[in-house]
Structure formats: C-alpha cells, structure tokens
Write a protein that holds these residues in place. Structure first.
Motif, PDB file in Angstrom:
ATOM      1  N   GLU A   1      38.667  29.682  45.262  1.00 35.07           N
ATOM      2  CA  GLU A   1      39.617  29.542  46.365  1.00 35.07           C
ATOM      3  C   GLU A   1      40.610  30.698  46.459  1.00 35.07           C
ATOM      4  OE1 GLU A   1      42.730  26.301  48.263  1.00 35.07           O
ATOM      5  OE2 GLU A   1      41.783  25.870  46.342  1.00 35.07           O
ATOM      6  N   ALA A   2      41.157  31.128  45.341  1.00 36.94           N
ATOM      7  CA  ALA A   2      42.161  32.191  45.353  1.00 36.94           C
ATOM      8  C   ALA A   2      41.621  33.532  45.846  1.00 36.94           C
ATOM      9  CB  ALA A   2      42.752  32.357  43.953  1.00 36.94           C
ATOM     10  N   ALA A   3      40.307  33.700  45.861  1.00 34.96           N
ATOM     11  CA  ALA A   3      39.704  34.969  46.272  1.00 34.96           C
ATOM     12  C   ALA A   3      39.181  34.944  47.706  1.00 34.96           C
ATOM     13  CB  ALA A   3      38.575  35.338  45.320  1.00 34.96           C
ATOM     14  N   ARG A   4      39.317  33.826  48.377  1.00 30.57           N
ATOM     15  CA  ARG A   4      38.821  33.728  49.757  1.00 30.57           C
ATOM     16  C   ARG A   4      39.818  34.358  50.716  1.00 30.57           C
ATOM     17  NH1 ARG A   4      37.526  27.563  48.669  1.00 30.57           N
ATOM     18  NH2 ARG A   4      35.928  27.920  47.098  1.00 30.57           N
ATOM     19  N   ALA A   5      39.323  34.765  51.861  1.00 26.82           N
ATOM     20  CA  ALA A   5      40.131  35.343  52.937  1.00 26.82           C
ATOM     21  C   ALA A   5      40.826  36.637  52.513  1.00 26.82           C
ATOM     22  CB  ALA A   5      41.141  34.324  53.464  1.00 26.82           C
ATOM     23  N   LYS A   6      40.178  37.398  51.635  1.00 22.60           N
ATOM     24  CA  LYS A   6      40.703  38.695  51.210  1.00 22.60           C
ATOM     25  C   LYS A   6      39.772  39.838  51.606  1.00 22.60           C
ATOM     26  CE  LYS A   6      43.503  37.214  47.317  1.00 22.60           C
ATOM     27  NZ  LYS A   6      43.845  37.507  45.915  1.00 22.60           N
ATOM     28  N   GLY A   7      38.729  39.535  52.362  1.00 16.30           N
ATOM     29  CA  GLY A   7      37.767  40.556  52.748  1.00 16.30           C
ATOM     30  C   GLY A   7      36.741  40.871  51.668  1.00 16.30           C
ATOM     31  N   TYR A   8      36.704  40.054  50.610  1.00 11.42           N
ATOM     32  CA  TYR A   8      35.767  40.311  49.526  1.00 11.42           C
ATOM     33  C   TYR A   8      34.319  40.113  49.954  1.00 11.42           C
ATOM     34  CZ  TYR A   8      39.607  40.478  46.105  1.00 11.42           C
ATOM     35  OH  TYR A   8      40.721  40.803  45.382  1.00 11.42           O
ATOM     36  N   SER A   9      34.062  39.165  50.840  1.00  4.40           N
ATOM     37  CA  SER A   9      32.677  38.970  51.300  1.00  4.40           C
ATOM     38  C   SER A   9      32.167  40.227  51.982  1.00  4.40           C
ATOM     39  CB  SER A   9      32.578  37.787  52.257  1.00  4.40           C
ATOM     40  OG  SER A   9      32.772  36.584  51.588  1.00  4.40           O
ATOM     41  N   LYS A  10      32.954  40.762  52.891  1.00  4.31           N
ATOM     42  CA  LYS A  10      32.547  41.977  53.612  1.00  4.31           C
ATOM     43  C   LYS A  10      32.330  43.132  52.641  1.00  4.31           C
ATOM     44  CE  LYS A  10      35.329  40.561  57.511  1.00  4.31           C
ATOM     45  NZ  LYS A  10      36.510  40.828  58.323  1.00  4.31           N
ATOM     46  N   GLU A  11      33.285  43.324  51.761  1.00  2.00           N
ATOM     47  CA  GLU A  11      33.204  44.426  50.805  1.00  2.00           C
ATOM     48  C   GLU A  11      32.028  44.235  49.846  1.00  2.00           C
ATOM     49  OE1 GLU A  11      36.009  46.347  47.343  1.00  2.00           O
ATOM     50  OE2 GLU A  11      36.976  45.375  49.046  1.00  2.00           O
ATOM     51  N   GLY A  12      31.882  43.025  49.349  1.00  2.00           N
ATOM     52  CA  GLY A  12      30.789  42.740  48.428  1.00  2.00           C
ATOM     53  C   GLY A  12      29.427  42.909  49.070  1.00  2.00           C
ATOM     54  N   PHE A  13      29.273  42.395  50.298  1.00  2.00           N
ATOM     55  CA  PHE A  13      27.992  42.549  50.989  1.00  2.00           C
ATOM     56  C   PHE A  13      27.672  44.025  51.238  1.00  2.00           C
ATOM     57  CE2 PHE A  13      27.997  38.003  52.598  1.00  2.00           C
ATOM     58  CZ  PHE A  13      26.843  37.659  51.922  1.00  2.00           C
ATOM     59  N   THR A  14      28.671  44.818  51.591  1.00  2.00           N
ATOM     60  CA  THR A  14      28.431  46.242  51.825  1.00  2.00           C
ATOM     61  C   THR A  14      27.900  46.913  50.558  1.00  2.00           C
ATOM     62  OG1 THR A  14      30.130  46.346  53.536  1.00  2.00           O
ATOM     63  CG2 THR A  14      29.481  48.429  52.525  1.00  2.00           C
ATOM     64  N   GLY A  15      28.551  46.666  49.432  1.00  2.00           N
ATOM     65  CA  GLY A  15      28.081  47.235  48.172  1.00  2.00           C
ATOM     66  C   GLY A  15      26.717  46.711  47.773  1.00  2.00           C
TER      67      GLY A  15
END
Length: 180
Positions: free
Chosen positions: A101-115
């Motif tokens: 939960e604490a890591a959601r809505a930080k753009g990590y999905s976008k960044e992670g998927f790109t990598g």
C-alpha cells in the motif's frame, strides 16, 4: 527463461530469495492488494505458493520468474513482479506486478514496467510482453497506456483486459519517466 535484474532510477528488481516470504505472503493475503486480481489467499496457501515460486526459480529453464521490487532510496522491499506463461511459439510472455500500500500511487508501476520491458526485450526471445488486469482497475490501465501498451483483447478468463507491447513498435516513454 533466465534470471535477470531490472534497475530504474528509483527501483531495483532482484530475484526473490527465502527472506522475501513475508512480503510475498502479505501481498497475496491482503484483500486490498488482491481486490483486482482475485480472492486473497489463506496464509497457509500463500506460504505454499511462495515455496513453490522460490523452488521454481531453481529449475532450468525457469518457467516463472519472480522479482522483488526494492525502493532504492530506502532499501525497502515494496512489491513483487513476475514473468510467466512464456510461449516460445508465440514469442510472448506475461508480466504482473503488485505493490504494498505505501508504494502505490508513486509512479512505480510505470517506471517498473519501462525497465522490465527494456530487459525482457534485451534478455528473452520474445516479441511481445503482455499484462492482464480487471476491467475496472483504472490505475493499472493508465500505467500501461502511459508506457506504450495497446489493447490485446479480452482476458482469457473473460473478466478483464489484456494489453501488450510489441518489440518492433515499442520505444521507451519520455525521459521524464526514466529519470523519476
């Protein structure tokens, strides 16, 4: 499939290890995390699933790859990423990601998927990376659209969306996402 790390500006994804059991089990038993994925697992079933995932990482060739997502700044484990359903004849592989939960809505999905996309196309003999998610999971839909996924069709179970990115037509999103 073989093991490879993924690194972005803010995240590092490394193969799961035995010490990742609490994170894995938390994600798979948490009702909020599983809301768009499926029913939360009972603790015993989540523990068995983790042991199976960990054992699978030792098989050659690996059938499913599980990576722990680590926030670089804090060195905190914030999620799990997986690659599965590698289809050699179709030259495709499915990806998935879950965050605490604490890591959601930080753009990590976008960044992670790109990598992840960059490494998948560099490391694996595939031309397509695809994801599947619930039709009402708008946050994931926005994330995959922002990094270049296109609608692939309805999910195999008829309950969600399937989106994919193709090697020949994909280019990384703007430098803004790579620098975040």
């Amino acid at each position: 499939m073989h093991v490879f790390p993924v690194e972005t500006a803010r995240l590092r994804m490394r193969p799961i290890v035995a010490d990742d059991a609490p994170l894995y089990e938390h994600l798979y038993t948490d009702a909020e995390t599983m809301r768009f994925i499926g029913a939360p697992l009972a603790p015993e079933r989540a523990a068995r699933s983790f042991r199976s995932a960990l054992a699978g990482m030792q098989r050659r060739p690996i059938e499913r790859l599980f990576l722990t997502v680590v926030e670089k700044a804090s060195q905190t484990d914030v999620g799990i990423c997986s690659l599965q359903d590698l289809d050699a004849s179709e030259r495709s592989v499915q990806a998935g990601v879950m965050f605490v939960e604490a890591a959601r809505a930080k753009g990590y999905s976008k960044e992670g998927f790109t990598g992840l996309i960059q490494q998948v196309f560099a490391q694996l003999p595939v031309d397509e990376l695809w994801v599947q998610f619930a039709t009402d999971h708008l946050a994931v839909q926005r994330a995959v659209l922002s990094v270049g996924f296109a609608r692939r069709g309805q999910a195999a179970d008829g309950q969600g969306n399937a989106w994919s990115v193709q090697r020949g037509s994909w280019s990384p999103p703007s430098a803004f996402w790579n620098a975040r």
